[in-house]
Design a protein around this motif. Structure first.
Motif, PDB file in Angstrom:
ATOM      1  N   VAL A 204     124.267  -4.279  50.492  1.00 25.80           N
ATOM      2  CA  VAL A 204     122.942  -3.914  49.995  1.00 25.80           C
ATOM      3  C   VAL A 204     122.976  -2.564  49.284  1.00 25.80           C
ATOM      4  CG1 VAL A 204     120.549  -3.455  50.654  1.00 25.80           C
ATOM      5  CG2 VAL A 204     121.839  -5.259  51.813  1.00 25.80           C
TER       6      VAL A 204
ATOM      7  N   ILE B  61     117.934  -9.358  46.079  1.00 25.94           N
ATOM      8  CA  ILE B  61     117.925 -10.060  47.366  1.00 25.94           C
ATOM      9  C   ILE B  61     116.589 -10.781  47.520  1.00 25.94           C
ATOM     10  CG2 ILE B  61     118.066  -9.835  49.876  1.00 25.94           C
ATOM     11  CD1 ILE B  61     119.595  -7.207  49.421  1.00 25.94           C
TER      12      ILE B  61
ATOM     13  N   VAL C  66     114.243 -12.706  50.175  1.00 22.55           N
ATOM     14  CA  VAL C  66     114.032 -12.894  51.618  1.00 22.55           C
ATOM     15  C   VAL C  66     112.915 -13.926  51.796  1.00 22.55           C
ATOM     16  CG1 VAL C  66     113.432 -11.826  53.807  1.00 22.55           C
ATOM     17  CG2 VAL C  66     114.727 -10.521  52.106  1.00 22.55           C
TER      18      VAL C  66
ATOM     19  N   ILE D  10     113.092  -7.095  56.338  1.00 25.01           N
ATOM     20  CA  ILE D  10     112.591  -6.506  55.091  1.00 25.01           C
ATOM     21  C   ILE D  10     112.559  -4.983  55.188  1.00 25.01           C
ATOM     22  CG2 ILE D  10     110.527  -6.282  53.638  1.00 25.01           C
ATOM     23  CD1 ILE D  10     109.985  -9.283  54.285  1.00 25.01           C
TER      24      ILE D  10
ATOM     25  N   LEU E  39     116.100  -3.608  54.885  1.00 27.95           N
ATOM     26  CA  LEU E  39     116.600  -3.696  53.516  1.00 27.95           C
ATOM     27  C   LEU E  39     115.920  -2.657  52.623  1.00 27.95           C
ATOM     28  CD1 LEU E  39     116.730  -7.591  53.104  1.00 27.95           C
ATOM     29  CD2 LEU E  39     118.673  -6.052  53.354  1.00 27.95           C
ATOM     30  N   LYS E  40     114.629  -2.437  52.843  1.00 26.80           N
ATOM     31  CA  LYS E  40     113.919  -1.407  52.084  1.00 26.80           C
ATOM     32  C   LYS E  40     114.488  -0.021  52.372  1.00 26.80           C
ATOM     33  CE  LYS E  40     109.549  -1.121  51.941  1.00 26.80           C
ATOM     34  NZ  LYS E  40     108.143  -1.066  52.452  1.00 26.80           N
TER      35      LYS E  40
ATOM     36  N   GLY F 236     117.160  -1.674  49.023  1.00 37.71           N
ATOM     37  CA  GLY F 236     117.448  -3.011  48.518  1.00 37.71           C
ATOM     38  C   GLY F 236     116.451  -3.439  47.446  1.00 37.71           C
ATOM     39  N   ARG F 237     116.911  -4.211  46.495  1.00 41.29           N
ATOM     40  CA  ARG F 237     116.068  -4.729  45.407  1.00 41.29           C
ATOM     41  C   ARG F 237     115.484  -6.055  45.868  1.00 41.29           C
ATOM     42  NH1 ARG F 237     118.559  -6.210  39.497  1.00 41.29           N
ATOM     43  NH2 ARG F 237     116.660  -7.036  38.530  1.00 41.29           N
ATOM     44  N   LEU F 238     114.286  -6.017  46.448  1.00 39.64           N
ATOM     45  CA  LEU F 238     113.760  -7.143  47.214  1.00 39.64           C
ATOM     46  C   LEU F 238     112.812  -8.030  46.418  1.00 39.64           C
ATOM     47  CD1 LEU F 238     113.016  -5.576  50.716  1.00 39.64           C
ATOM     48  CD2 LEU F 238     114.996  -6.880  49.980  1.00 39.64           C
TER      49      LEU F 238
ATOM     50  N   VAL G 214     110.437 -11.088  47.846  1.00 37.68           N
ATOM     51  CA  VAL G 214     110.018 -11.670  49.119  1.00 37.68           C
ATOM     52  C   VAL G 214     109.182 -12.923  48.866  1.00 37.68           C
ATOM     53  CG1 VAL G 214     108.749 -11.296  51.266  1.00 37.68           C
ATOM     54  CG2 VAL G 214     110.049  -9.404  50.230  1.00 37.68           C
TER      55      VAL G 214
ATOM     56  N   CYS H 108     105.033  -5.571  52.649  1.00 32.79           N
ATOM     57  CA  CYS H 108     105.533  -4.494  51.801  1.00 32.79           C
ATOM     58  C   CYS H 108     104.342  -3.836  51.113  1.00 32.79           C
ATOM     59  CB  CYS H 108     106.523  -5.042  50.784  1.00 32.79           C
ATOM     60  SG  CYS H 108     107.407  -3.791  49.851  1.00 32.79           S
TER      61      CYS H 108
ATOM     62  N   CYS I 155     108.378  -4.197  46.450  1.00 27.76           N
ATOM     63  CA  CYS I 155     108.897  -5.572  46.476  1.00 27.76           C
ATOM     64  C   CYS I 155     108.173  -6.432  45.446  1.00 27.76           C
ATOM     65  CB  CYS I 155     108.707  -6.187  47.862  1.00 27.76           C
ATOM     66  SG  CYS I 155     109.405  -5.240  49.216  1.00 27.76           S
TER      67      CYS I 155
END
Length: 604
Positions: free
Chosen positions: A504, A510, A512, A527, A530-531, A535-537, A539, A550, A555
């Motif tokens: 990550v 990513i 989720v 989440i 990862l944040k 992380g580049r989320l 969701v 979030c 996100c």
């Protein structure tokens, strides 16, 4: 891969016996040198080397090229006119040459032979791989399904009604020409000569045992009627078959459920009726365990259904990749129920696993999309998913219909339990709403295209899922890698801290999957972790849950409607299918025919 059966030195003529005896001697010396290689590699290598020594030249390294060379070798030797037991041999026939070749082959194959030596003849044969023959005669009245095949029927010279024949591996290839087909069975030979068709049953084991090809028995076979329309194999308003099949899912799910779900009434409970399993449900409930067996997308569909089958049946459920089960000869017991999941019903690894399970006495259940397929014929009972014809290599609507059928199987197995009645009825209620919910998700098409634009230059994509949606993560990643040719990985979110977390950073995209179910709070924790690591989320969540997942706006969200947890994977996979489709188009790859892949995986 084609493998040759041993012994290889037993063919009709004495001179041919001598040639093949040399092959046999060379075979044993080669086995001593190459013990670590697979049998198929040894057989092919030895035969190819022998044919090379006899002057044959090969233009490629494929195993398939060995077959026509072997056919020529057999024809040349049989044409020499040597005698057997003092009697002169009769004229060599095309079917005799093909049977001699078949006697040497093992493994999955479907072959069509055409030769300049037999200009008005064609011979087709198969073992393991699918092969069907279409029959067309526009002048004759519509045939009934129970009408038998014979020469008078197929070529009536007295009435001047010649037939057209079409050979293909799938009904979709012939449906625009005819709906009347004959499914060629394993070790059967279809011999077309001067417009007439003969079907012979060839006993491979007997031929090998006696050291020659016995006179094959002529058989009568019934015609089948394809249950598909020409419109199903056309793109219509869509640019690609995959796009069409994604958008057909509301209709395919409706067809899958039709006649199988009972809403109930004042005096009736809501229930499920699966006609193909009604006589075997008691046996399945009493099983020691239920074993789901499949490959690729079919395996993922079974994985998505496993929790609800365990919950409602009370029977332990295990998962097996078909190739791995056969490779390690895993334990299968008479008290087990083995469920074989395959879209085509012809997957080679799954068929091998089916034979293995049958030999161990297990009850075998088939879940396929193809009526009359090898798995449908070979299992004791089963359910057709009725998703309709799939042309695109990447399975989409078959996946969602497979999950629907296996969830209905769970409902049927739990039908004798009073304690789970409320749960079952809630699932059935959401089943009826499922097509409309999928239509709602399909409205995300433009949003998924925008997301694909953001991701098209990326090299990798991770998808985290948990519980029911672990299968969604695996299937979403599989779709991206098989059509968009982009590295993607589906990961169980509970395993994030055991290695994947090291990947990550702020550049890796990513996804989720965190829709509302029993694992929702755990996915919230994932989440947040990862944040914390930038992380580049992206969701995927239930509508209305985005603020709680979030709040900082860091996100990107994909919001989907809510259904019962066991049906949520059907909803959640649709946006990922759309994402994979748009990624493929934007990256300039072939959507319907991905590199190196085929629709029916019939080789080992």
């Amino acid at each position: 891969m084609i493998r040759l059966a041993f012994p290889l030195m037993l063919i009709r003529t004495r001179k041919l016996d001598q040639h093949l005896s040399m092959i046999g001697l060379h075979f044993w010396s080669s086995v001593k040198r190459v013990k670590s290689k697979s049998w198929s590699q040894v057989y092919i290598k030895v035969l190819k080397e022998t044919l090379l020594r006899h002057g044959y030249r090969f233009e490629s390294d494929t195993d398939t090229e060995v077959i026509p060379k072997l056919a020529k070798f057999v024809y040349d030797r049989l044409s020499e006119g040597t005698s057997v037991n003092g009697e002169e041999t009769q004229e060599v026939t095309f079917s005799q040459v093909v049977m001699e070749v078949m006697r040497q082959l093992e493994g999955a194959y479907a072959l069509i032979f055409k030769s300049s030596h037999f200009p008005s003849e064609l011979v087709a044969c198969k073992c393991g791989s699918p092969l069907l023959l279409g029959v067309k005669d526009a002048a004759e009245p519509e045939m009934k399904m129970d009408q038998f095949i014979n020469n008078d029927l197929l070529h009536d010279k007295r009435q001047g009604r010649p037939k057209e024949y079409f050979l293909a591996s799938d009904g979709s290839a012939v449906v625009e020409h005819t709906k009347k087909v004959l499914v060629i069975e394993d070790n059967e030979i279809a011999h077309i000569k001067d417009g007439s068709l003969s079907i012979f049953k060839f006993d491979t084991a007997k031929a090998r045992k006696i050291g020659g090809v016995p006179r094959p028995a002529s058989v009568q076979r019934a015609l089948s009627i394809l249950e598909m329309e020409v419109e199903q194999i056309k793109k219509g308003k869509y640019d690609h078959y995959m796009q069409k099949e994604i958008h057909e899912q509301p209709d395919s799910l409706t067809t899958t459920m039709r006649g199988r779900l009972i809403r109930g009434g004042e005096s009736k409970m809501k229930s499920v009726v699966l006609g193909g399993l009604k006589d075997h449900l008691r046996t399945i409930r009493r099983s020691r365990r239920i074993v789901f067996i499949g490959c690729g997308t079919s395996y993922n569909a079974a994985l998505a259904a496993r929790p609800i089958v365990e919950e409602l049946s009370g029977v332990p459920v295990t998962m097996e990749l078909a190739s791995d089960l056969v490779d390690r000869q895993g334990p299968i017991y008479r008290e087990d129920t083995a469920v074989f999941v395959s879209q085509s019903g012809e997957t080679a690894d799954t068929l091998q696993a089916l034979e293995y399970a049958k030999s161990h006495g297990a009850l075998c259940v088939g879940i396929t999309n193809t009526v009359g397929s090898a798995i449908a014929r070979g299992t004791h009972c089963g359910v057709h998913i009725n998703a309709g014809c799939e042309i695109g290599v990447a399975s989409t609507k078959a996946y969602t219909s497979q999950i629907a059928v296996m969830t209905m199987l769970a409902l049927a197995l739990g039908d004798d339990s009073i304690s789970s009645r409320i749960r079952r009825e809630a699932i059935i209620d959401d089943f009826f709403d499922l097509p409309s919910k999928v239509r709602e998700v399909l409205k995300l098409d433009i949003e998924m295209k925008e997301l694909a634009n953001l991701l098209m230059e990326e090299q990798s994509l991770l998808i985290f899922g948990r519980g029911y949606n672990y299968a969604t993560a695996l299937e979403g990643a599989l779709k991206v890698k098989e059509v968009a040719l982009m590295h993607s990985e589906g990961i169980l979110a509970g395993e994030m801290k055991h290695g994947p977390l090291a990947l990550v950073d702020e550049t890796l995209p990513i996804i989720v999957v965190a829709t509302c179910d029993a694992t929702f709070s755990k996915q919230q924790s994932v989440i947040q972790q990862l944040k914390a690591r930038k992380g580049r989320l992206i969701v995927m969540c239930t509508k209305g849950d985005a603020p709680s997942l979030c709040s900082s706006g860091a996100c990107r969200f994909i919001e989907v409607p809510h259904v019962e947890d066991c049906l949520q994977p059907i909803i959640n996979i649709v946006p990922l299918q759309l994402l994979a489709y748009h990624l493929t188009v934007l990256r300039g790859y072939n959507v319907d025919q991905p590199r190196n892949l085929a629709k029916s995986v019939t080789t080992q």
